[in-house]
Design an enzyme around this catalytic site. Structure first.
Site, PDB file in Angstrom:
ATOM      1  N   CYS A  95     -28.140  -8.710 -16.553  1.00 36.12           N
ATOM      2  CA  CYS A  95     -27.597  -8.139 -17.884  1.00 36.12           C
ATOM      3  C   CYS A  95     -28.407  -8.720 -19.058  1.00 36.12           C
ATOM      4  O   CYS A  95     -29.146  -9.807 -18.999  1.00 36.12           O
ATOM      5  CB  CYS A  95     -26.323  -9.040 -18.176  1.00 36.12           C
ATOM      6  SG  CYS A  95     -25.469  -8.981 -19.633  1.00 36.12           S
ATOM      7  N   CYS A 130     -19.054 -12.076 -19.973  1.00 36.73           N
ATOM      8  CA  CYS A 130     -20.474 -12.024 -20.402  1.00 36.73           C
ATOM      9  C   CYS A 130     -20.307 -13.031 -21.568  1.00 36.73           C
ATOM     10  O   CYS A 130     -21.056 -13.802 -21.623  1.00 36.73           O
ATOM     11  CB  CYS A 130     -20.751 -10.626 -20.914  1.00 36.73           C
ATOM     12  SG  CYS A 130     -22.525 -10.441 -21.414  1.00 36.73           S
ATOM     13  N   CYS A 181     -26.157 -11.663 -21.143  1.00 30.75           N
ATOM     14  CA  CYS A 181     -26.277 -12.963 -20.454  1.00 30.75           C
ATOM     15  C   CYS A 181     -26.917 -13.433 -19.260  1.00 30.75           C
ATOM     16  O   CYS A 181     -26.931 -14.424 -18.675  1.00 30.75           O
ATOM     17  CB  CYS A 181     -24.812 -13.265 -19.988  1.00 30.75           C
ATOM     18  SG  CYS A 181     -24.161 -12.413 -18.663  1.00 30.75           S
ATOM     19  N   CYS A 222     -23.511  -6.568 -18.920  1.00 30.96           N
ATOM     20  CA  CYS A 222     -22.240  -6.668 -18.112  1.00 30.96           C
ATOM     21  C   CYS A 222     -20.970  -5.690 -18.439  1.00 30.96           C
ATOM     22  O   CYS A 222     -21.132  -5.713 -19.966  1.00 30.96           O
ATOM     23  CB  CYS A 222     -21.592  -8.241 -18.426  1.00 30.96           C
ATOM     24  SG  CYS A 222     -22.566  -9.355 -17.475  1.00 30.96           S
ATOM     25  N   GLY A 253       0.799  -1.131   0.005  1.00 27.02           N
ATOM     26  CA  GLY A 253      -0.111  -0.139   0.077  1.00 27.02           C
ATOM     27  C   GLY A 253       0.818   1.200  -0.091  1.00 27.02           C
ATOM     28  O   GLY A 253       0.299   2.336  -0.235  1.00 27.02           O
TER      29      GLY A 253
END
Lengths: 291, 204
Positions: A249, A280, A252, A274, A40
């Site tokens: 979606c 997808c 899909c 998506c 980080g």
């Protein structure tokens, strides 16, 4: 769309392997080792000029160039799509300068350079994510001086981050920050996870894959090692919550992925699909559909 | 008479300088990202051992050192052959004071005293020295539990090290300041970043 892995093309040997010179790669590599050792923390590095403008992923490209090997399979996504301008041109850049195989399938890739998303397909321990980062320092919005933010990080003085989230609650009644949502890495550094939607924040936590972040204009790189605690900042009475959709979606039928809203006619009719084009397409190939 | 001397003194480096440096770096990156897990270099992609410097140690020197990285050599490695080859292939300055070094090459005889190495500072903890510690083997020591970033639960690691090393490391590890270590033997390496907590107290 969703082509299978492209075999290794011929490398343009007018360039050094993966474009950057070896001394620059060594400098970035040493920085990456320190970034992994201090999860980080933003390591300064001598960012080079790349043959595309800042904001198009120069930081991510320099990291990819430093880690890429001849046997790697590279996937590049922009907003999780493999077929957008930024993704296509970066993929072609490394296909030409490094002669590496490229793919659009998450599971086939060993290195995934990304702008704005983490793929929906779970990552594995053999994969490395490279994030393109515009603003690496989560404290920059309140303190423009690098010398000051560096001191705040050194002192672990992150109170101001909670003030920002509190102001959201005071104004909107909930934490309205939806992307670049700050996280604490391994209990020490507060980090900007790049402009991924907060939907993707939970995927950073204890991921088996190594996550590398590169900011080209700001010349900073940082890392989240595999299996590292990553927690999104929040309050006890306003816990962190990723986005959810009532829709599914339209292609899909997925109900648990990040959805893009499309306006499909002049009457403002909405459709949701998506954002992860590969995920997808894999679902469609398995016979799912959104009808 | 300079030519025959140079002929025996200077050794070849990586078979493929660009791709083998990348492979060695990736092994080092994986070693630090997964502390305690042994990473290997394929012999075909590693340099030959150099006058007491094992393949993995040699490979990391070639992959990471250059004109920007002052190097401190433990007496065991302070030989004419190592100095000449690192000067030729890496161009790294070799320093006699530990605090000026960004990298240090140590053998097991040095591990009871890690004083003097730069630990970085709270604002720039990345400026600390990286220790390359060459050992006869990476196994056979007391099994210790390693925990921290890069480790899902814990790794049991048996690097053969004296208790002194762990005390030295702990006394100089004040996160985010601290020393990052690579243990090297033959073609293999293990990473020990400063973020790893090692339970070494008690037990035999």
């Amino acid at each position: 769309m969703n082509a299978a892995t492209q075999p290794r093309p011929r490398r343009d040997d007018a360039y050094n392997f993966a474009y950057l010179d070896e001394q620059t790669k060594r400098m970035i590599r040493r920085g990456l080792l320190k970034a992994v050792a201090i999860p980080g923390y933003q390591v300064p590095f001598g960012g080079r000029e790349m043959p595309l403008p800042y904001g198009w992923g120069t930081g991510g490209m320099q990291l990819t160039a430093a880690i890429l090997g001849a046997d790697d399979v590279l996937k590049v996504i922009d907003q999780s799509a493999d077929d957008t301008t930024n993704a296509v041109s970066i993929r072609r850049f490394f296909a030409r300068t490094a002669g590496v195989a490229t793919t659009e399938q998450t599971a086939q890739a060993s290195i995934i350079q990304t702008r704005h998303r983490i793929p929906e397909t779970p990552l594995t321990a053999d994969q490395i994510m490279v994030f393109q980062v515009p603003n690496p320092d989560p404290l920059r919005f309140i303190e423009p001086l690098e010398s000051e933010t560096r001191t705040l990080h050194a002192l672990k003085d992150y109170g101001v981050m909670h003030v920002k989230l509190y102001e959201d609650i005071a104004t909107f009644g909930h934490i309205a920050t939806a992307y670049a949502y700050p996280v604490t890495v391994a209990g020490r550094y507060v980090m900007d996870p790049s402009p991924i939607p907060k939907f993707d924040n939970p995927k950073l936590h204890m991921s088996p894959a190594l996550m590398l972040f590169g900011a080209g204009r700001e010349k900073r790189l940082y890392a989240v090692p595999p299996y590292t605690q990553v927690s999104s900042l929040d309050f006890e009475d306003h816990p962190f919550a990723p986005q959810r959709w009532e829709q599914h979606c339209a292609i899909c039928g997925s109900e648990d992925t990040f959805l893009d809203e499309l306006i499909v006619d002049d009457q403002g009719t909405q459709s949701f699909v998506c954002s992860d084009t590969d995920y997808c397409a894999q679902r469609v190939a398995q016979g799912r559909d959104g009808q | 008479m300079a030519a025959p001397l140079l002929h025996t003194l200077l050794q070849p480096a990586f078979p493929d300088p660009v791709l083998d440096a990348q492979r060695s770096f990736r092994a080092a990156l994986k070693a630090l990202a997964e502390p305690g897990v042994v990473q290997g270099l394929r012999p075909a992609h590693a340099p030959s051992p150099l006058a007491g410097l094992a393949e993995a140690s040699h490979a990391l020197c070639l992959a990471l050192l250059d004109i920007d990285t002052p190097l401190w050599l433990a007496p065991a490695f302070d030989t004419q052959a190592i100095r000449a080859n690192l000067a030729f292939h890496c161009g790294c300055p070799i320093v006699s004071a530990r605090q000026n070094a960004r990298f240090a090459l140590l053998d097991s005889s040095q591990l009871h005293d890690l004083s003097g190495f730069d630990l970085g500072n709270d604002r720039y903890p990345d400026q600390s020295c990286t220790l390359l510690v060459q050992l006869p083997s990476l196994e056979g020591g007391r099994r210790l539990a390693w925990r921290g970033p890069g480790i899902q639960r814990e790794h049991l690691v048996a690097v053969p090290l004296a208790e002194h090393f762990w005390q030295e490391r702990e006394s100089r590890n004040d996160f985010p300041r601290g020393l990052d270590v690579f243990f090297l033997a033959g073609h293999h390496l293990i990473g020990l970043p400063r973020s790893t907590q090692v339970a070494f107290h008690g037990g035999a």
